[in-house]
Write a protein that holds these residues in place. Sequence first.
Motif, PDB file in Angstrom:
ATOM      1  N   HIS A  37      17.870  -6.281  79.631  1.00  0.00           N
ATOM      2  CA  HIS A  37      17.121  -7.161  80.686  1.00  0.00           C
ATOM      3  C   HIS A  37      16.688  -8.441  80.230  1.00  0.00           C
ATOM      4  O   HIS A  37      16.368  -9.364  81.007  1.00  0.00           O
ATOM      5  N   HIS A  38      16.203  -8.505  79.062  1.00  0.00           N
ATOM      6  CA  HIS A  38      15.850 -10.111  78.489  1.00  0.00           C
ATOM      7  C   HIS A  38      15.996  -9.638  76.967  1.00  0.00           C
ATOM      8  O   HIS A  38      15.901  -8.910  76.331  1.00  0.00           O
ATOM      9  N   ARG A  39      16.718 -10.984  76.423  1.00  0.00           N
ATOM     10  CA  ARG A  39      17.130 -10.940  75.027  1.00  0.00           C
ATOM     11  C   ARG A  39      16.264 -11.945  74.438  1.00  0.00           C
ATOM     12  O   ARG A  39      15.751 -12.229  73.391  1.00  0.00           O
TER      13      ARG A  39
ATOM     14  N   VAL B 206      15.725  -5.583  70.330  1.00  0.00           N
ATOM     15  CA  VAL B 206      16.210  -6.147  71.568  1.00  0.00           C
ATOM     16  C   VAL B 206      15.732  -7.616  72.289  1.00  0.00           C
ATOM     17  O   VAL B 206      16.728  -8.283  72.770  1.00  0.00           O
ATOM     18  N   HIS B 207      14.769  -8.013  71.835  1.00  0.00           N
ATOM     19  CA  HIS B 207      14.454  -9.568  72.059  1.00  0.00           C
ATOM     20  C   HIS B 207      13.398 -10.219  71.200  1.00  0.00           C
ATOM     21  O   HIS B 207      12.640  -9.828  70.370  1.00  0.00           O
ATOM     22  N   VAL B 208      13.236 -11.507  71.417  1.00  0.00           N
ATOM     23  CA  VAL B 208      12.511 -12.455  70.523  1.00  0.00           C
ATOM     24  C   VAL B 208      11.717 -13.304  71.861  1.00  0.00           C
ATOM     25  O   VAL B 208      12.303 -13.624  72.862  1.00  0.00           O
ATOM     26  N   VAL B 209      10.528 -13.543  71.804  1.00  0.00           N
ATOM     27  CA  VAL B 209       9.781 -14.170  72.467  1.00  0.00           C
ATOM     28  C   VAL B 209       9.260 -15.492  71.876  1.00  0.00           C
ATOM     29  O   VAL B 209       8.543 -15.212  70.877  1.00  0.00           O
ATOM     30  N   TYR B 210       9.559 -16.558  72.505  1.00  0.00           N
ATOM     31  CA  TYR B 210       9.159 -18.086  71.679  1.00  0.00           C
ATOM     32  C   TYR B 210       7.944 -18.574  72.775  1.00  0.00           C
ATOM     33  O   TYR B 210       8.188 -18.513  73.875  1.00  0.00           O
TER      34      TYR B 210
ATOM     35  N   MET C 241       3.927  -1.323  73.248  1.00  0.00           N
ATOM     36  CA  MET C 241       2.886  -1.319  72.248  1.00  0.00           C
ATOM     37  C   MET C 241       2.945  -2.572  71.233  1.00  0.00           C
ATOM     38  O   MET C 241       4.150  -2.525  70.795  1.00  0.00           O
ATOM     39  N   TYR C 242       2.205  -3.453  71.233  1.00  0.00           N
ATOM     40  CA  TYR C 242       1.794  -4.474  70.324  1.00  0.00           C
ATOM     41  C   TYR C 242       1.166  -4.141  68.998  1.00  0.00           C
ATOM     42  O   TYR C 242       0.293  -3.949  69.007  1.00  0.00           O
ATOM     43  N   TYR C 243       1.898  -4.548  67.950  1.00  0.00           N
ATOM     44  CA  TYR C 243       1.444  -4.444  66.494  1.00  0.00           C
ATOM     45  C   TYR C 243       1.479  -5.740  65.917  1.00  0.00           C
ATOM     46  O   TYR C 243       2.404  -6.660  66.217  1.00  0.00           O
TER      47      TYR C 243
ATOM     48  N   ASP D 226       6.667 -16.014  69.240  1.00  0.00           N
ATOM     49  CA  ASP D 226       5.668 -15.134  69.851  1.00  0.00           C
ATOM     50  C   ASP D 226       5.644 -13.630  69.234  1.00  0.00           C
ATOM     51  O   ASP D 226       4.768 -13.112  68.648  1.00  0.00           O
ATOM     52  N   HIS D 227       6.866 -13.071  69.648  1.00  0.00           N
ATOM     53  CA  HIS D 227       7.072 -11.669  69.130  1.00  0.00           C
ATOM     54  C   HIS D 227       8.288 -11.365  69.330  1.00  0.00           C
ATOM     55  O   HIS D 227       9.373 -11.910  69.914  1.00  0.00           O
ATOM     56  N   VAL D 228       8.762 -10.330  68.316  1.00  0.00           N
ATOM     57  CA  VAL D 228       9.874  -9.489  68.441  1.00  0.00           C
ATOM     58  C   VAL D 228      10.145  -8.264  68.942  1.00  0.00           C
ATOM     59  O   VAL D 228       8.704  -7.562  68.891  1.00  0.00           O
ATOM     60  N   ALA D 229      10.990  -7.687  69.494  1.00  0.00           N
ATOM     61  CA  ALA D 229      10.683  -6.111  70.106  1.00  0.00           C
ATOM     62  C   ALA D 229      11.641  -5.273  69.641  1.00  0.00           C
ATOM     63  O   ALA D 229      13.142  -5.867  69.464  1.00  0.00           O
ATOM     64  N   TYR D 230      11.342  -4.077  69.496  1.00  0.00           N
ATOM     65  CA  TYR D 230      12.105  -3.115  69.265  1.00  0.00           C
ATOM     66  C   TYR D 230      12.029  -1.979  70.081  1.00  0.00           C
ATOM     67  O   TYR D 230      10.775  -1.361  70.598  1.00  0.00           O
TER      68      TYR D 230
ATOM     69  N   MET E 281       4.668  -7.689  66.858  1.00  0.00           N
ATOM     70  CA  MET E 281       6.153  -6.644  67.108  1.00  0.00           C
ATOM     71  C   MET E 281       5.630  -5.730  68.293  1.00  0.00           C
ATOM     72  O   MET E 281       4.432  -5.303  68.466  1.00  0.00           O
ATOM     73  N   GLU E 282       6.672  -6.104  69.272  1.00  0.00           N
ATOM     74  CA  GLU E 282       6.402  -5.147  70.242  1.00  0.00           C
ATOM     75  C   GLU E 282       7.705  -3.724  70.060  1.00  0.00           C
ATOM     76  O   GLU E 282       8.718  -4.003  70.034  1.00  0.00           O
ATOM     77  N   LEU E 283       6.676  -2.766  70.253  1.00  0.00           N
ATOM     78  CA  LEU E 283       7.368  -1.399  70.217  1.00  0.00           C
ATOM     79  C   LEU E 283       7.451  -0.922  71.586  1.00  0.00           C
ATOM     80  O   LEU E 283       6.489  -0.972  72.074  1.00  0.00           O
TER      81      LEU E 283
HETATM   82 FE   LIG Z   1       8.510  -8.589  74.828  1.00  0.00          FE
END
Ligand SMILES: [Fe+2]
Length: 192
Positions: A50-52, A10-14, A115-117, A77-81, A125-127
């Motif tokens: 809601h955010h990409r 779903v998204h990437v955070v920079y 949950m962040y791993y 910063d992180h990617v999200a699933y 990774m944000e699950l």
């Molecule tokens: Fe996130």
Amino acid sequence: MPRIRPARFVHVVYRTRRFDQMIQWYETVFDARVQYQNPVLAFLTYDDEHHRVALINMALVQPAATEADRSGVIGVDHVAYTYASVNDLLENYAYLKEKGILPYWCVHHGVTMSMYYADPDGNQMELQVDAFASSEAANDYMNGPHFAANPIGIEYDPEEILAQLRSGTPGSDFLMRKSDLPVSPIRGSIAA
Ligand SMILES: [Fe+2]
């Protein structure tokens, strides 16, 4: 039991030191719009998610660092699933725990329960599970008073929630963030 897999990526955070330029670039290149913005965080989307892309303004988070301080300071910063349900997220947590893999940050962002791993290289990774059934409701929440009061989230204990789920509490009971306080500290490499 079959393995639980994410429903979608779903998204990437920079992390950036060019906050305004980055916002403009993502608006231009992806025809994205800003969903929510404060001096430290910006959330953008180009569809009904809601955010990409989200941006963290490192010029404010770590003002003493420089662009050359590559490690942990600028970049991804992180990617999200997104997972299909609270039960999937928590049963996946239990499965990974048995393998010795634990999240380093469990936080309810309001718009997602997350949950962040970290992978072996420290990539984050944000699950997550969506708190809202529709993107309209998520968008309204991100533009409402609860998100403004706490755009980071509140921490939770996954063991406590897993125990409640396994004793019959429906997963949907955990979708809504119960309060706006206390604001969790930001964890992960940006806090290092
Ligand atoms: Fe996130």
